[in-house]
Structures are given as C-alpha cells and as structure tokens.
Design a protein around this motif. Structure first.
Motif, PDB file in Angstrom:
ATOM      1  N   TYR A  52       0.857  -0.954   0.076  1.00  0.00           N
ATOM      2  CA  TYR A  52       0.007  -0.177   0.101  1.00  0.00           C
ATOM      3  C   TYR A  52       0.882   1.191  -0.043  1.00  0.00           C
TER       4      TYR A  52
ATOM      5  N   PHE B 259       2.335   1.647  -3.461  1.00  0.00           N
ATOM      6  CA  PHE B 259       1.088   2.021  -4.415  1.00  0.00           C
ATOM      7  C   PHE B 259       0.925   3.305  -4.313  1.00  0.00           C
ATOM      8  N   GLY B 260       0.811   3.991  -2.947  1.00  0.00           N
ATOM      9  CA  GLY B 260       0.675   5.362  -2.668  1.00  0.00           C
ATOM     10  C   GLY B 260       1.970   6.252  -3.050  1.00  0.00           C
TER      11      GLY B 260
ATOM     12  N   ASP C  11      -4.388  -8.267  -2.945  1.00  0.00           N
ATOM     13  CA  ASP C  11      -4.889  -7.388  -2.055  1.00  0.00           C
ATOM     14  C   ASP C  11      -5.109  -5.869  -2.711  1.00  0.00           C
ATOM     15  N   LEU C  12      -4.318  -5.647  -3.619  1.00  0.00           N
ATOM     16  CA  LEU C  12      -4.191  -4.514  -4.406  1.00  0.00           C
ATOM     17  C   LEU C  12      -5.511  -4.320  -5.686  1.00  0.00           C
TER      18      LEU C  12
ATOM     19  N   TRP D 131      -8.700  -4.903  -5.282  1.00  0.00           N
ATOM     20  CA  TRP D 131      -9.711  -4.473  -4.727  1.00  0.00           C
ATOM     21  C   TRP D 131      -9.446  -2.798  -4.701  1.00  0.00           C
ATOM     22  N   VAL D 132      -8.392  -2.449  -4.188  1.00  0.00           N
ATOM     23  CA  VAL D 132      -8.034  -1.124  -3.989  1.00  0.00           C
ATOM     24  C   VAL D 132      -7.945  -0.376  -5.334  1.00  0.00           C
ATOM     25  N   ALA D 133      -7.512  -0.942  -6.166  1.00  0.00           N
ATOM     26  CA  ALA D 133      -7.437  -0.565  -7.630  1.00  0.00           C
ATOM     27  C   ALA D 133      -8.810  -0.433  -8.127  1.00  0.00           C
TER      28      ALA D 133
ATOM     29  N   ALA E 150     -11.563   0.098  -6.428  1.00  0.00           N
ATOM     30  CA  ALA E 150     -12.232   1.173  -5.906  1.00  0.00           C
ATOM     31  C   ALA E 150     -11.928   2.657  -6.455  1.00  0.00           C
ATOM     32  N   ILE E 151     -10.390   2.392  -6.657  1.00  0.00           N
ATOM     33  CA  ILE E 151      -9.795   3.947  -7.266  1.00  0.00           C
ATOM     34  C   ILE E 151     -10.495   4.055  -8.661  1.00  0.00           C
TER      35      ILE E 151
ATOM     36  N   THR F   4      -2.340   3.303 -11.094  1.00  0.00           N
ATOM     37  CA  THR F   4      -2.994   2.235 -10.480  1.00  0.00           C
ATOM     38  C   THR F   4      -2.839   0.926 -11.673  1.00  0.00           C
TER      39      THR F   4
END
Length: 318
Positions: free
Chosen positions: A101, A104-105, A177-178, A180-182, A184-185, A234
């Motif tokens: 994370y 990624f940030g 894990d990433l 679902w974050v991607a 959402a973005i 992303t």
C-alpha cells in the motif's frame, strides 16, 4: 446511435466469452482452489485494461491528437524511476517495498506530480504541435530510462533481481490485495468522469470553442491529467508497465465507433481492452504455453501501430 449500441453489445459478448474461457478452460485439480485465483487475475486484467483505456481516451482529448498517450509522454518511465530509487537507496527490505500500500501510494503521488509538471510546461498554452509534444515525451522517457538504467547498473545484484519483478508487465503473479484497492480507485474515477463527460465532448472541439461554450478549460485539463496519472499508476502498480496498449485500444475504438461521444468511446475502448488482455493471456497460456509473454506481444504490435500512425499523420500534414 443504435449501430454503436449493437457494436458495444457484440464487444460485451466477446468479453464475457473470453472471461469464461480463461476462468473455466482446462482446470486441473480442485475447482474451488483454481477458479477463484483465476478470477482474481481476470479482475486485475479488467481493472488494468479499463484504467489504461479510460486514461488514454481522456488524455488524447485534452492533447487534441490520437497518438499521444500517458505512457508515450513518460508516465510509465516515472513509475520505474520511483521503484528503482526505492530499491537503490532503501533496499528490498524497506517498508516501501514490503508494504504494497505504501509502494502504491508513493507511485501515485510521484506520477501525479510529474503529470502536473507536464501540464505547466506543455499543455497550458495549447500551442505546441504534435511533433513537439512527441519529441518532448520521447526525450523525457529516454532521460528517465537512462537514469533508471544507470542506477540499475550500479545497484546491488540481489536488489536488482528483486527489482526485475517491477520492470515487466505480468499477469501471473497479481497482488490480490491491491486488486480491490485498484477497483475502488477506478470506480471513483468513473464517478467523477461521468460528471464531466459532456464537457469532454465539448473540449474535443478545441480550446477556444470549449471556452466560448462556457467550459472551464484549464481546470478540466488539470483534473483530467491528475485522473490519467492516477489510473496509469493504478494499472502499472498492479501488473507493470505496458507502453503501447492504450494507443492500440483507443485508436481501435475511434475507428470502430464513428462518434465524438466519450461515453461510447470509453466503453468501447474498455471492452476492447478486456478482450485483448483476457483473450491474449488465454492464448499465451494455452496456445503458446508460456513461450512468450503478453506484454512482449502488445509492445511489438503497439510499436508497429505507433509507427503507422506517425506516418499517416505525416502524410496528412503534408
């Protein structure tokens, strides 16, 4: 409009067929084990393809040409610079590497700042020719690539081995894990993008016309550049850099859908992306049996197509 709706329907059906083939074909062993893992990879390909397609179409709208892409302008190279700097100075045991994370940030922040710099230098005046922009993009990409290569030559060999996983696009070891974050973005980007879709349609007419029709041109350009950089960051953080993919799918969408409507163009480019990535990965795994990678095929085809578009533009200008 009906014709375009039919075309979108055909592409949607082909996308579903590709997803079904990839998810269900030749499953060996436990279905409950294999199928969910395949679908995570499919989800990553969908997010990556849609993010690249979306960012490329809107980026080409604000630059008013169909050859420039965020990748051609050096945003992918900026991602590699960030990753190389982290491994060079902090090592593979750094929290910026271990914690996905954080990594990624940091990548997103660096690419957004780079996009803002491009905006200040190149796009605000809206007076540079496509060849000037291409030249600057190539120079920036080469400069960033040279910096990356220099650090990779003198880096510790063990760190370089770890860094290699970041250098090439791969759909085989996706970080679940990433995903679902991607996703959402991407959803947030779509929600914002939907609110400016009509303005993008007007902006495709040119800067002066758009401003005369009441569009806050500079602010929209700034927002779209940030949006494009976040989406490219992303997709790149998920699977790695794919330089020419956006160029291919965006221009195929322009040719397939004879319209100025961004809702149709973006939807078409996104569906073409899904077909290309999921269907292409299926062919790589089950036809070529991993003798090559999808990113190599995409970059080869994209490079040839890029040269073709440059020659076509040159003939049109002449």
């Amino acid at each position: 409009m009906r014709n375009n709706a039919l075309k979108l329907g055909i592409l949607a059906v082909l996308s579903i067929i590709c997803i079904a083939l990839f998810g269900l074909y030749d499953i060996k062993g436990s279905f409950d084990y294999a199928f969910p893992r395949r679908m995570i990879r499919v989800m990553a390909m969908i997010v990556t393809g849609v993010a690249i397609a979306y960012s490329t179409v809107v980026f080409q709208t604000i630059t008013h040409n169909r050859i420039l892409t965020p990748s051609v302008m050096g945003l992918d190279s900026m991602y590699m610079v960030v990753q190389t700097l982290i491994y060079f100075f902090l090592g593979s045991s750094s929290i910026l590497v271990i914690n996905k994370y954080f990594n990624f940030g940091i990548s997103i922040i660096a690419m957004v700042l780079f996009a803002l710099l491009l905006y200040r230098i190149l796009f605000r005046a809206d007076k540079h020719t496509i060849y000037f922009l291409l030249l600057v993009g190539m120079i920036l990409g080469t400069l960033l690539g040279s910096i990356t290569t220099f650090m990779q030559v003198i880096i510790d060999p063990n760190e370089y081995t770890a860094l290699q996983n970041k250098m090439f696009a791969s759909f085989n070891n996706v970080n679940g894990d990433l995903v679902w974050v991607a996703a959402a973005i991407l959803l947030v980007a779509f929600i914002y993008g939907y609110t400016i879709m009509n303005k993008l349609d007007v902006m495709s007419l040119g800067r002066e016309t758009a401003m005369n029709l009441g569009v806050n041109y500079d602010r929209i350009v700034m927002n779209v550049l940030i949006l494009s950089s976040v989406l490219i960051a992303t997709s790149t953080a998920l699977v790695g850099p794919i330089m020419f993919f956006g160029l291919i799918v965006a221009n195929l969408s322009y040719q397939f859908f004879a319209t100025y409507k961004h809702t149709v163009l973006i939807a078409g480019a996104s569906l073409i992306s899904i077909i290309a990535l999921v269907g292409g990965q299926f062919i790589v795994e089950h036809v070529f049996e991993f003798s090559t990678t999808l990113s190599v095929i995409i970059n080869f085809i994209g490079g040839v197509y890029f040269i073709y578009l440059l020659l076509k533009e040159s003939r049109a200008a002449g």
